[in-house]
Design a protein around this motif. Structure first.
Motif, PDB file in Angstrom:
ATOM      1  N   PRO A  48       0.802  -1.233   0.000  1.00  0.00           N
ATOM      2  CA  PRO A  48       0.000   0.000   0.000  1.00  0.00           C
ATOM      3  C   PRO A  48       0.831   1.278   0.000  1.00  0.00           C
ATOM      4  O   PRO A  48       0.296   2.371  -0.158  1.00  0.00           O
ATOM      5  N   ASN A  50       3.629   1.827  -2.042  1.00  0.00           N
ATOM      6  CA  ASN A  50       4.435   1.949  -3.270  1.00  0.00           C
ATOM      7  C   ASN A  50       5.926   1.770  -3.000  1.00  0.00           C
ATOM      8  O   ASN A  50       6.766   2.495  -3.543  1.00  0.00           O
ATOM      9  N   VAL A  83      -2.101  12.175  -6.411  1.00  0.00           N
ATOM     10  CA  VAL A  83      -3.166  12.115  -5.401  1.00  0.00           C
ATOM     11  C   VAL A  83      -3.635  13.527  -5.068  1.00  0.00           C
ATOM     12  O   VAL A  83      -2.830  14.416  -4.801  1.00  0.00           O
ATOM     13  N   LYS A 118      -0.618   6.738  -0.112  1.00  0.00           N
ATOM     14  CA  LYS A 118      -0.971   6.597  -1.529  1.00  0.00           C
ATOM     15  C   LYS A 118      -0.052   7.445  -2.412  1.00  0.00           C
ATOM     16  O   LYS A 118       0.286   7.085  -3.540  1.00  0.00           O
TER      17      LYS A 118
END
Length: 328
Positions: A48, A50, A83, A118
């Motif tokens: 989660p 990266n 994001v 994220k």
């Protein structure tokens, strides 16, 4: 604005871009369009955060433990993420939350990742960043400074890497940025409304064409977009070979000193941006022209000593550059 965004994609360590300008000048549109140009990156599959499969600095604690245990990591490719951080986001949504009940009953660290997880190794975009709540600004400052996000709840602490390119946009009429946050942005671009009637007509007609048939409009520009993406990918590879010769580095620092820029961040960012520009143009050697193009973007927001003064439009930086480099 476009140059600053592209240079940050080539070298994320430049530290992001702050874009200020009038309403309706296409700031958000341009930044969101950057998502199409982003190249792919290697990540640990199903992670989660990266995590990078090769660089321990960019791995989460869990992935690092797996590597220490000699596990072969499954690797996959994904596009560099972009994001959006909404103005009304809660701190839990941004940082992530710990499921206390699960932690107490099952004895495991049950972490629900937030937007910072994220955005790791990607771009975090904050529209109207000058209206962001102070407590969220503090969270961003902390993560941007350390490259890590730590969540602590009820005696349970979890950390994960949070290295992102911070991109912000805003309208100066709606409020100024806190100086600490402004200094965190590597580059600053000021956007004005186009005055040339022909250009305005061109923008209006292109907008109408897009509204009528978005798919066809995208297809017309697809080849250009792909060519630009491949230039960015090549520049990222070439960047490691880039060099700013010692004499130019001394002159960059002299400009920062003459302009009374606080701290060393201006020197570092200017050197990085000049190398990224040379790489973008397929070169390893940085020229004075490269420095001249990037230095106003890197220093203009660092000159303001009086909080009520306006941000310099770059003229002072250019004048000092010409004096130090002996150019007319």
């Amino acid at each position: 604005m476009k140059l600053a965004l592209i240079l940050n994609v080539i070298d994320p360590k430049i530290g992001g871009v702050m874009i200020m300008g009038d309403r309706g000048t296409g700031k958000s549109t341009t930044i969101r369009a950057l998502a199409d140009l982003l190249p792919e990156m290697q990540v640990v599959a199903n992670d989660p955060f990266n995590s990078d499969p090769t660089d321990p600095e960019l791995m989460s604690e869990e992935v690092r433990t797996r590597v220490k245990n000699g596990e072969v990591l499954p690797v996959s490719s994904k596009k560099i993420p972009m994001v959006d951080l909404p103005l009304g986001a809660t701190e839990d949504r941004v940082c992530g939350t710990i499921d206390i009940e699960k932690a107490l009953t099952e004895g495991v660290k049950a972490f629900e990742p937030g937007l910072l997880a994220k955005a790791n190794r990607g771009i975090l975009y904050v529209d109207e960043v000058n209206l962001l709540d102070d407590h969220l600004v503090d969270v961003l400052l902390d993560s941007a400074a350390s490259g890590w996000n730590t969540v602590e709840r009820e005696g349970i602490s979890i950390s994960h890497p949070a290295r992102f390119i911070l991109v912000g946009s805003g309208n100066p009429e709606e409020g100024e940025l806190r100086p600490q946050l402004l200094d965190r942005f590597g580059m600053h671009a000021q956007i004005g409304t186009v005055k040339d009637p022909r250009l305005r007509v061109q923008i209006v007609s292109q907008r109408s064409t897009f509204d009528e048939n978005p798919a066809s409009f995208r297809k017309d520009y697809e080849a250009g977009q792909m060519a630009l993406t491949s230039r960015i990918v090549d520049a990222r590879k070439l960047l490691k070979q880039g060099e700013v010769n010692y004499d130019f580095r001394v002159k960059i620092s002299q400009i920062c000193s003459d302009l009374n820029v606080d701290g060393i961040r201006g020197d570092i960012v200017t050197n990085r941006a000049a190398k990224a520009l040379a790489a973008f143009e397929g070169r390893t050697e940085v020229t004075p022209e490269d420095i001249y193009r990037v230095i106003p973007l890197c220093l203009r927001h660092r000159l303001r000593k009086d909080p009520l003064a306006e941000i310099d439009d770059g003229d002072r930086v250019r004048e000092t550059f010409k004096q130090v480099f002996g150019m007319e």
